[in-house]
Design an enzyme around this catalytic site. Structure first.
Site, PDB file in Angstrom:
ATOM      1  N   HIS A  75      53.813  60.848  31.161  1.00 40.54           N
ATOM      2  CA  HIS A  75      52.332  60.927  31.322  1.00 40.54           C
ATOM      3  C   HIS A  75      51.780  60.344  30.211  1.00 40.54           C
ATOM      4  O   HIS A  75      52.267  60.571  29.137  1.00 40.54           O
ATOM      5  CB  HIS A  75      51.824  62.159  31.802  1.00 40.54           C
ATOM      6  CG  HIS A  75      52.345  63.028  33.155  1.00 40.54           C
ATOM      7  ND1 HIS A  75      53.369  63.763  32.780  1.00 40.54           N
ATOM      8  CD2 HIS A  75      51.726  63.052  34.115  1.00 40.54           C
ATOM      9  CE1 HIS A  75      53.550  64.275  34.108  1.00 40.54           C
ATOM     10  NE2 HIS A  75      52.595  63.864  34.810  1.00 40.54           N
ATOM     11  N   ASP A  78      51.420  62.948  27.711  1.00 35.16           N
ATOM     12  CA  ASP A  78      52.865  63.928  27.257  1.00 35.16           C
ATOM     13  C   ASP A  78      53.081  63.016  25.784  1.00 35.16           C
ATOM     14  O   ASP A  78      53.748  63.697  24.989  1.00 35.16           O
ATOM     15  CB  ASP A  78      53.849  63.378  27.982  1.00 35.16           C
ATOM     16  CG  ASP A  78      54.042  63.814  29.601  1.00 35.16           C
ATOM     17  OD1 ASP A  78      53.100  64.965  29.582  1.00 35.16           O
ATOM     18  OD2 ASP A  78      54.617  63.522  30.490  1.00 35.16           O
ATOM     19  N   MET A 109      59.320  54.463  33.907  1.00 38.37           N
ATOM     20  CA  MET A 109      58.194  54.961  34.879  1.00 38.37           C
ATOM     21  C   MET A 109      57.060  55.377  34.083  1.00 38.37           C
ATOM     22  O   MET A 109      57.537  56.380  33.044  1.00 38.37           O
ATOM     23  CB  MET A 109      58.752  55.709  35.879  1.00 38.37           C
ATOM     24  CG  MET A 109      57.615  56.297  36.692  1.00 38.37           C
ATOM     25  SD  MET A 109      56.846  57.727  36.157  1.00 38.37           S
ATOM     26  CE  MET A 109      57.537  59.199  36.951  1.00 38.37           C
ATOM     27  N   GLU A 202      53.130  59.751  45.114  1.00 35.25           N
ATOM     28  CA  GLU A 202      53.980  61.048  45.386  1.00 35.25           C
ATOM     29  C   GLU A 202      53.107  62.161  46.101  1.00 35.25           C
ATOM     30  O   GLU A 202      52.022  62.613  45.566  1.00 35.25           O
ATOM     31  CB  GLU A 202      54.398  61.601  43.913  1.00 35.25           C
ATOM     32  CG  GLU A 202      55.016  63.032  43.989  1.00 35.25           C
ATOM     33  CD  GLU A 202      55.567  63.405  42.788  1.00 35.25           C
ATOM     34  OE1 GLU A 202      55.411  62.537  41.742  1.00 35.25           O
ATOM     35  OE2 GLU A 202      55.936  64.688  42.574  1.00 35.25           O
ATOM     36  N   LYS A 204      52.424  65.944  47.893  1.00 34.34           N
ATOM     37  CA  LYS A 204      52.661  67.421  47.665  1.00 34.34           C
ATOM     38  C   LYS A 204      51.636  68.089  48.756  1.00 34.34           C
ATOM     39  O   LYS A 204      50.444  67.735  48.770  1.00 34.34           O
ATOM     40  CB  LYS A 204      52.304  67.668  46.264  1.00 34.34           C
ATOM     41  CG  LYS A 204      52.752  69.166  46.051  1.00 34.34           C
ATOM     42  CD  LYS A 204      52.713  69.426  44.378  1.00 34.34           C
ATOM     43  CE  LYS A 204      53.137  70.845  44.297  1.00 34.34           C
ATOM     44  NZ  LYS A 204      53.283  71.386  42.740  1.00 34.34           N
ATOM     45  N   GLU A 238      59.636  64.009  46.398  1.00 31.61           N
ATOM     46  CA  GLU A 238      59.985  64.948  45.557  1.00 31.61           C
ATOM     47  C   GLU A 238      60.691  66.172  46.427  1.00 31.61           C
ATOM     48  O   GLU A 238      60.125  66.564  47.280  1.00 31.61           O
ATOM     49  CB  GLU A 238      58.955  65.558  44.613  1.00 31.61           C
ATOM     50  CG  GLU A 238      59.616  66.766  43.925  1.00 31.61           C
ATOM     51  CD  GLU A 238      58.716  67.414  42.841  1.00 31.61           C
ATOM     52  OE1 GLU A 238      58.151  66.739  42.080  1.00 31.61           O
ATOM     53  OE2 GLU A 238      58.716  68.572  42.673  1.00 31.61           O
ATOM     54  N   HIS A 241      58.416  69.183  46.967  1.00 30.46           N
ATOM     55  CA  HIS A 241      57.352  69.045  47.549  1.00 30.46           C
ATOM     56  C   HIS A 241      57.360  68.923  49.000  1.00 30.46           C
ATOM     57  O   HIS A 241      56.800  69.367  49.722  1.00 30.46           O
ATOM     58  CB  HIS A 241      56.585  67.743  47.089  1.00 30.46           C
ATOM     59  CG  HIS A 241      56.229  67.774  45.630  1.00 30.46           C
ATOM     60  ND1 HIS A 241      55.491  67.036  44.907  1.00 30.46           N
ATOM     61  CD2 HIS A 241      56.510  68.981  44.531  1.00 30.46           C
ATOM     62  CE1 HIS A 241      55.307  67.491  43.714  1.00 30.46           C
ATOM     63  NE2 HIS A 241      56.006  68.385  43.465  1.00 30.46           N
ATOM     64  N   ASP A 266      61.927  61.692  43.009  1.00 30.45           N
ATOM     65  CA  ASP A 266      61.931  63.025  42.227  1.00 30.45           C
ATOM     66  C   ASP A 266      63.133  64.181  42.586  1.00 30.45           C
ATOM     67  O   ASP A 266      62.767  64.815  43.569  1.00 30.45           O
ATOM     68  CB  ASP A 266      60.515  63.704  41.964  1.00 30.45           C
ATOM     69  CG  ASP A 266      59.711  62.947  40.911  1.00 30.45           C
ATOM     70  OD1 ASP A 266      59.951  61.886  40.616  1.00 30.45           O
ATOM     71  OD2 ASP A 266      58.370  63.448  40.868  1.00 30.45           O
ATOM     72  N   ASP A 276      55.975  75.703  43.867  1.00 30.78           N
ATOM     73  CA  ASP A 276      56.706  74.571  43.293  1.00 30.78           C
ATOM     74  C   ASP A 276      57.727  74.831  42.263  1.00 30.78           C
ATOM     75  O   ASP A 276      57.121  74.949  41.165  1.00 30.78           O
ATOM     76  CB  ASP A 276      55.633  73.398  42.871  1.00 30.78           C
ATOM     77  CG  ASP A 276      56.476  72.012  42.474  1.00 30.78           C
ATOM     78  OD1 ASP A 276      57.298  71.795  43.035  1.00 30.78           O
ATOM     79  OD2 ASP A 276      55.560  71.348  41.768  1.00 30.78           O
ATOM     80  N   ASP A 278      60.623  73.468  41.065  1.00 31.97           N
ATOM     81  CA  ASP A 278      61.154  72.545  40.150  1.00 31.97           C
ATOM     82  C   ASP A 278      62.384  72.956  39.458  1.00 31.97           C
ATOM     83  O   ASP A 278      62.762  72.783  38.269  1.00 31.97           O
ATOM     84  CB  ASP A 278      60.390  72.113  39.061  1.00 31.97           C
ATOM     85  CG  ASP A 278      58.788  71.354  39.458  1.00 31.97           C
ATOM     86  OD1 ASP A 278      58.871  70.743  40.803  1.00 31.97           O
ATOM     87  OD2 ASP A 278      57.760  71.316  38.932  1.00 31.97           O
ATOM     88  N   ASP A 312      62.714  65.661  38.235  1.00 34.04           N
ATOM     89  CA  ASP A 312      61.216  66.104  37.960  1.00 34.04           C
ATOM     90  C   ASP A 312      61.476  67.708  38.012  1.00 34.04           C
ATOM     91  O   ASP A 312      61.287  68.390  39.042  1.00 34.04           O
ATOM     92  CB  ASP A 312      60.429  65.551  38.869  1.00 34.04           C
ATOM     93  CG  ASP A 312      58.860  66.108  38.502  1.00 34.04           C
ATOM     94  OD1 ASP A 312      58.746  66.661  37.650  1.00 34.04           O
ATOM     95  OD2 ASP A 312      58.109  66.024  39.263  1.00 34.04           O
TER      96      ASP A 312
HETATM   97  C1  GLT Z   1      53.520  67.283  37.609  1.00 36.14           C
HETATM   98  C2  GLT Z   1      54.106  67.255  38.966  1.00 36.14           C
HETATM   99  C3  GLT Z   1      55.139  66.540  39.477  1.00 36.14           C
HETATM  100  C4  GLT Z   1      54.614  65.160  39.263  1.00 36.14           C
HETATM  101  C5  GLT Z   1      54.370  64.847  37.637  1.00 36.14           C
HETATM  102  C6  GLT Z   1      53.968  63.130  37.805  1.00 36.14           C
HETATM  103  S1  GLT Z   1      53.495  65.861  37.047  1.00 36.14           S
HETATM  104  O1  GLT Z   1      54.684  67.851  36.751  1.00 36.14           O
HETATM  105  O2  GLT Z   1      54.467  68.861  39.290  1.00 36.14           O
HETATM  106  O3  GLT Z   1      55.690  66.762  40.706  1.00 36.14           O
HETATM  107  O4  GLT Z   1      55.661  64.196  39.640  1.00 36.14           O
HETATM  108  O5  GLT Z   1      52.428  63.307  37.735  1.00 36.14           O
HETATM  109 MN    MN Z   2      57.352  69.859  41.767  1.00 39.13          MN
HETATM  110 MN    MN Z   3      57.162  65.156  40.994  1.00 40.73          MN
END
Ligand code: GLT
Ligand code: MN
Ligand code: MN
Length: 415
Positions: A75, A78, A109, A202, A204, A238, A241, A266, A276, A278, A312
């Site tokens: 980002h 970041d 990216m 993306e 979510k 993702e 998501h 992702d 979420d 991750d 991600d």
């Molecule tokens: C954030 C989010 C991710 C996105 C990122 C890109 S930022 O961490 O949870 O799923 O992909 O903006």
């Molecule tokens: Mn996520």
């Molecule tokens: Mn993501």
């Protein structure tokens, strides 16, 4: 004592020595990427503060190169703190470029943080106040310029704040229209500059907003068809998501691939129905991860996905910095292990035999040809086909056996 042993064994497990003999060792040619925000994640959650010391972008670049990654994504904020002066920004970016060159890492990216600053608490591209929408587009333009400087190919848009807690806030149709206007504006600008960038949207379903607009990859795919430059725009699905609301990542990705719209991906892991998470790729729902890798690698048919394999995800909050690199290596190794399993599954003669059994033989081939495209003659031919539903209904499909074969490949006792 246990701690000492752990420390010693960490030192004695030299990634490089093991890796040279290890077919699952990640290598740049595998095109694995991580975000600065992923390996840089310091373990804060809504209930507790950070638990790991910060690592600078240059340290993260070095760590990723050592772990075998191909690239690092980011980002804007970041790397460059929100509100930094132009001189400060240029100094930071130049230092980062030196680190990239030194360690041979790419930045495929970039994305814009349109969710952290309180200015975005009512949304960015969908905020009711047009001044906020204009600021969001301004910020995205600067992030895109940064991406161009770093040679990025893809710009991701994750609209984390594009949603509501109450639909009393606005008509969702206004939100969708403003979202479209902002993306059209950015596409028009990028095109005018002559940059060959692609936008990956993306989806979510929720979190941090109660409901986020365009909540799934399928919603995004349709929305893209309404944009002025649909060819410039694709999706960035993702795992977490799609799984949060219990949907199939495999099906979302397949729809995107079939539409030529999988511009980025992702990878991570998630328990269905939770926040979420991750998690490290493949650490939950191994079967889902297996079929996803099989799809991306194209071992079951159709062309392979050629873009970077982006993770991600972040390490458990329990981990120290060494654990972060265990996490990163784990994501990449699991991907490669699953790719090998997918190849073995698709080379398995019994799999081919069951799939062939289900495809129905020569009459079925004729049916498929008739259905391929409508014509008056084919409609007539279809009417005359002698099809026996009772006989067809009596055929068992052997998916219990097929799935068990997949399981045995996955569990390492076959192939
Ligand atoms: C954030 C989010 C991710 C996105 C990122 C890109 S930022 O961490 O949870 O799923 O992909 O903006
Ligand atoms: Mn996520
Ligand atoms: Mn993501």
């Amino acid at each position: 004592m246990a701690t000492t042993r752990t420390r010693i064994s960490r030192k004695k497990a030299p990634a490089t020595r093991l890796d040279s003999a290890d077919r699952f060792a990640p290598r740049p040619a595998d095109r694995f990427t991580f975000g600065l925000w992923t390996v840089g994640n310091r373990g804060a959650d809504p209930f507790g503060p950070v638990v790991r010391p910060p690592q600078t972008p240059a340290q993260l670049v070095e760590g990723l190169a050592r772990a075998g990654a191909y690239g690092v994504n980011l980002h804007d904020n970041d790397l460059v703190p929100f509100g930094a002066s132009a001189a400060e920004r240029d100094r930071i970016v130049a230092g980062f470029e030196r680190a990239l060159a030194e360690h041979g890492l790419k930045v495929p990216m970039v994305t814009t943080n349109l969710f952290s600053h309180p200015v975005f608490r009512d949304g960015a591209f969908t905020a009711s106040d047009a001044r906020v929408r204009a600021f969001a587009v301004q910020k995205a333009m600067r992030a895109i310029e940064l991406g161009v400087e770093l040679d990025a190919e893809t710009v991701v848009f994750w609209g984390g704040r594009e949603g509501v807690e109450t639909d009393a806030a606005r008509d969702p149709r206004d939100a969708i229209r403003w979202y479209r206007d902002c993306l059209n504006f950015l596409c028009g600008w990028v095109k005018e500059q002559g940059w060959r960038l692609r936008f990956a949207l993306e989806a979510k379903p929720n979190e941090p907003r109660g409901d986020i607009y365009l909540p799934t990859t399928g919603h995004m795919l349709h929305f893209i068809t309404t944009l002025e430059q649909p060819d410039m725009c694709g999706v960035n699905p993702e795992v977490a998501h799609e799984n949060m609301p219990g949907l199939s990542m495999v099906h979302g990705v397949a729809q995107a691939m079939e539409a030529g719209k999988l511009f980025h991906v992702d990878l991570n892991a998630q328990k269905i129905g939770r926040y979420d998470q991750d998690l490290r790729f493949g650490s939950e729902d191994q079967k889902g991860a297996f079929f996803l890798v099989r799809l991306l690698e194209g071992t079951g048919g159709y062309p392979r996905y050629e873009g970077p394999r982006h993770f991600d995800a972040h390490a458990y909050r329990t981990e120290d910095i060494a654990g972060v690199w265990d996490f990163a290596r784990g994501c990449m190794r699991t991907y490669k292990i699953l790719a090998e399993k997918a190849r073995a599954f698709d080379a398995d003669a019994e799999v081919a035999e069951i799939l062939e059994h289900n495809s129905g033989g020569s009459v079925a081939a004729r049916c498929a040809a008739v259905l391929n495209a409508y014509s008056t003659a084919r409609a007539a031919e279809l009417r005359d086909l002698d099809l026996d539903p009772e006989a067809l209904a009596a055929i068992g499909h052997r998916y219990e056996r097929l799935d068990q074969i997949a399981m045995e490949h996955l569990l390492g006792v076959r192939g």
